[in-house]
Design a protein around this motif. Structure first.
Motif, PDB file in Angstrom:
ATOM      1  N   ASN A  69      53.616  32.474  45.611  1.00 56.07           N
ATOM      2  CA  ASN A  69      53.533  33.917  45.913  1.00 56.07           C
ATOM      3  C   ASN A  69      53.720  34.790  44.676  1.00 56.07           C
ATOM      4  OD1 ASN A  69      53.135  33.460  48.708  1.00 56.07           O
ATOM      5  ND2 ASN A  69      55.359  33.201  48.958  1.00 56.07           N
ATOM      6  N   GLN A  70      53.453  34.277  43.493  1.00 58.95           N
ATOM      7  CA  GLN A  70      53.656  35.036  42.262  1.00 58.95           C
ATOM      8  C   GLN A  70      52.374  35.293  41.476  1.00 58.95           C
ATOM      9  OE1 GLN A  70      56.567  36.470  41.500  1.00 58.95           O
ATOM     10  NE2 GLN A  70      57.297  35.606  43.422  1.00 58.95           N
ATOM     11  N   VAL A  71      51.258  34.698  41.870  1.00 65.24           N
ATOM     12  CA  VAL A  71      50.025  34.775  41.084  1.00 65.24           C
ATOM     13  C   VAL A  71      49.042  35.761  41.705  1.00 65.24           C
ATOM     14  CG1 VAL A  71      48.037  33.460  40.228  1.00 65.24           C
ATOM     15  CG2 VAL A  71      50.304  32.398  40.294  1.00 65.24           C
ATOM     16  N   THR A  72      48.484  36.626  40.866  1.00 63.98           N
ATOM     17  CA  THR A  72      47.441  37.557  41.285  1.00 63.98           C
ATOM     18  C   THR A  72      46.234  37.348  40.380  1.00 63.98           C
ATOM     19  OG1 THR A  72      49.046  39.169  42.057  1.00 63.98           O
ATOM     20  CG2 THR A  72      46.828  39.980  41.577  1.00 63.98           C
ATOM     21  N   ILE A  73      45.069  37.191  40.980  1.00 64.44           N
ATOM     22  CA  ILE A  73      43.825  36.992  40.248  1.00 64.44           C
ATOM     23  C   ILE A  73      42.898  38.159  40.596  1.00 64.44           C
ATOM     24  CG2 ILE A  73      41.825  35.480  39.932  1.00 64.44           C
ATOM     25  CD1 ILE A  73      43.677  33.156  40.830  1.00 64.44           C
ATOM     26  N   PRO A  74      42.293  38.821  39.614  1.00 65.88           N
ATOM     27  CA  PRO A  74      41.412  39.937  39.920  1.00 65.88           C
ATOM     28  C   PRO A  74      40.293  39.532  40.888  1.00 65.88           C
ATOM     29  CG  PRO A  74      41.831  39.837  37.574  1.00 65.88           C
ATOM     30  CD  PRO A  74      42.399  38.582  38.173  1.00 65.88           C
ATOM     31  N   ASP A  75      39.922  40.466  41.732  1.00 66.95           N
ATOM     32  CA  ASP A  75      38.883  40.242  42.719  1.00 66.95           C
ATOM     33  C   ASP A  75      37.555  39.974  42.006  1.00 66.95           C
ATOM     34  OD1 ASP A  75      36.957  40.436  44.746  1.00 66.95           O
ATOM     35  OD2 ASP A  75      38.098  41.967  45.816  1.00 66.95           O
ATOM     36  N   PRO A  76      36.952  38.807  42.214  1.00 63.77           N
ATOM     37  CA  PRO A  76      35.693  38.496  41.524  1.00 63.77           C
ATOM     38  C   PRO A  76      34.531  39.391  41.938  1.00 63.77           C
ATOM     39  CG  PRO A  76      36.300  36.739  43.059  1.00 63.77           C
ATOM     40  CD  PRO A  76      37.430  37.701  43.032  1.00 63.77           C
ATOM     41  N   ARG A  77      34.684  40.158  43.026  1.00 65.67           N
ATOM     42  CA  ARG A  77      33.639  41.115  43.407  1.00 65.67           C
ATOM     43  C   ARG A  77      33.617  42.315  42.483  1.00 65.67           C
ATOM     44  NH1 ARG A  77      35.337  42.424  49.367  1.00 65.67           N
ATOM     45  NH2 ARG A  77      37.240  42.641  48.156  1.00 65.67           N
ATOM     46  N   THR A  78      34.743  42.606  41.847  1.00 65.88           N
ATOM     47  CA  THR A  78      34.833  43.794  40.998  1.00 65.88           C
ATOM     48  C   THR A  78      35.179  43.486  39.556  1.00 65.88           C
ATOM     49  OG1 THR A  78      37.144  44.101  41.656  1.00 65.88           O
ATOM     50  CG2 THR A  78      35.473  45.285  42.942  1.00 65.88           C
ATOM     51  N   SER A  79      35.517  42.259  39.249  1.00 63.45           N
ATOM     52  CA  SER A  79      35.861  41.859  37.883  1.00 63.45           C
ATOM     53  C   SER A  79      34.858  40.829  37.392  1.00 63.45           C
ATOM     54  CB  SER A  79      37.280  41.274  37.850  1.00 63.45           C
ATOM     55  OG  SER A  79      37.520  40.685  36.582  1.00 63.45           O
ATOM     56  N   GLY A  80      33.989  41.240  36.488  1.00 59.52           N
ATOM     57  CA  GLY A  80      32.979  40.331  35.952  1.00 59.52           C
ATOM     58  C   GLY A  80      33.577  39.131  35.247  1.00 59.52           C
ATOM     59  N   SER A  81      34.658  39.346  34.483  1.00 55.48           N
ATOM     60  CA  SER A  81      35.254  38.215  33.770  1.00 55.48           C
ATOM     61  C   SER A  81      35.931  37.257  34.748  1.00 55.48           C
ATOM     62  CB  SER A  81      36.237  38.695  32.703  1.00 55.48           C
ATOM     63  OG  SER A  81      37.204  39.546  33.258  1.00 55.48           O
ATOM     64  N   SER A  82      36.504  37.780  35.835  1.00 56.02           N
ATOM     65  CA  SER A  82      37.103  36.908  36.847  1.00 56.02           C
ATOM     66  C   SER A  82      36.012  36.073  37.516  1.00 56.02           C
ATOM     67  CB  SER A  82      37.855  37.736  37.889  1.00 56.02           C
ATOM     68  OG  SER A  82      38.442  36.896  38.861  1.00 56.02           O
ATOM     69  N   LEU A  83      34.907  36.716  37.873  1.00 59.08           N
ATOM     70  CA  LEU A  83      33.787  36.007  38.494  1.00 59.08           C
ATOM     71  C   LEU A  83      33.239  34.936  37.551  1.00 59.08           C
ATOM     72  CD1 LEU A  83      31.700  35.660  40.779  1.00 59.08           C
ATOM     73  CD2 LEU A  83      30.342  37.421  39.633  1.00 59.08           C
ATOM     74  N   ASP A  84      33.047  35.297  36.288  1.00 61.26           N
ATOM     75  CA  ASP A  84      32.536  34.336  35.305  1.00 61.26           C
ATOM     76  C   ASP A  84      33.457  33.127  35.183  1.00 61.26           C
ATOM     77  OD1 ASP A  84      30.430  36.030  34.775  1.00 61.26           O
ATOM     78  OD2 ASP A  84      31.241  36.761  32.863  1.00 61.26           O
ATOM     79  N   PHE A  85      34.776  33.391  35.073  1.00 62.20           N
ATOM     80  CA  PHE A  85      35.712  32.294  34.918  1.00 62.20           C
ATOM     81  C   PHE A  85      35.723  31.399  36.153  1.00 62.20           C
ATOM     82  CE2 PHE A  85      39.755  30.215  35.577  1.00 62.20           C
ATOM     83  CZ  PHE A  85      39.849  29.485  34.407  1.00 62.20           C
ATOM     84  N   ILE A  86      35.809  32.003  37.332  1.00 62.60           N
ATOM     85  CA  ILE A  86      35.863  31.224  38.567  1.00 62.60           C
ATOM     86  C   ILE A  86      34.605  30.378  38.715  1.00 62.60           C
ATOM     87  CG2 ILE A  86      35.799  31.408  41.090  1.00 62.60           C
ATOM     88  CD1 ILE A  86      37.824  33.749  40.779  1.00 62.60           C
ATOM     89  N   ASN A  87      33.432  30.965  38.455  1.00 64.69           N
ATOM     90  CA  ASN A  87      32.181  30.196  38.538  1.00 64.69           C
ATOM     91  C   ASN A  87      32.159  29.045  37.543  1.00 64.69           C
ATOM     92  OD1 ASN A  87      30.915  31.540  40.650  1.00 64.69           O
ATOM     93  ND2 ASN A  87      29.923  33.010  39.296  1.00 64.69           N
ATOM     94  N   ALA A  88      32.498  29.331  36.298  1.00 69.32           N
ATOM     95  CA  ALA A  88      32.456  28.289  35.263  1.00 69.32           C
ATOM     96  C   ALA A  88      33.478  27.192  35.546  1.00 69.32           C
ATOM     97  CB  ALA A  88      32.706  28.905  33.892  1.00 69.32           C
ATOM     98  N   TYR A  89      34.683  27.583  35.960  1.00 71.27           N
ATOM     99  CA  TYR A  89      35.713  26.588  36.257  1.00 71.27           C
ATOM    100  C   TYR A  89      35.277  25.683  37.398  1.00 71.27           C
ATOM    101  CZ  TYR A  89      40.261  24.431  36.740  1.00 71.27           C
ATOM    102  OH  TYR A  89      41.271  23.508  36.772  1.00 71.27           O
TER     103      TYR A  89
END
Length: 138
Positions: A69-89
């Motif tokens: 309950n301590q981790v927050t990840i930016p919403d990939p719908r609004t964060s291009g770098s979050s989306l890129d990282f999640i897709n690549a990972y």
């Protein structure tokens, strides 16, 4: 990028060699001349040193009990770098990390619709996964 890779795998792209491609960083070149990367993002972990004395050294560390309950990840719908990282990972390692993070209480935007980055819960979290730097690759 992930959508382009899928199109390439399905044989749905044409070959094209732009005249200025020679100026692109070699590590970003596609040898089939179908995909052209023009930027890169670095993603890292930001944490509160008053609450976390030893920094995580691997993404999987965030799935352990101390980070429940301590981790927050930016919403990939609004964060291009979050989306890129999640897709690549996920392309390289599969979806297990995100599933376990979610089971461990991570707020992952679209995957955790109950909360947003502006919620009081998100503000009280001790660990943030976010963009550190984004720049052109050439």
């Amino acid at each position: 990028m992930a959508a382009g890779v899928d199109l390439q795998k399905n044989g749905q792209l044409l070959t094209y060699q732009p005249s200025q491609a020679k100026h692109l960083n070699k590590q970003f070149k596609d040898t089939s001349h179908q995909l052209i990367n023009y930027s890169a993002s670095a993603v890292g972990i930001t944490y509160n040193t008053r609450h976390i004395k030893s920094a995580p050294t691997d993404w999987s560390d965030l799935t352990t009990t101390p980070y429940r309950n301590q981790v927050t990840i930016p919403d990939p719908r609004t964060s291009g770098s979050s989306l890129d990282f999640i897709n690549a990972y996920q392309m390289k390692h599969g979806t297990q990390l995100l599933k376990v993070l979610q089971e461990n209480g991570a707020d992952i935007g679209v995957l955790t619709r109950k909360y947003s980055m502006q919620s009081s819960l998100a503000k009280n979290r001790r660990l943030w996964w976010g963009r550190l730097h984004e720049s052109n690759s050439y």
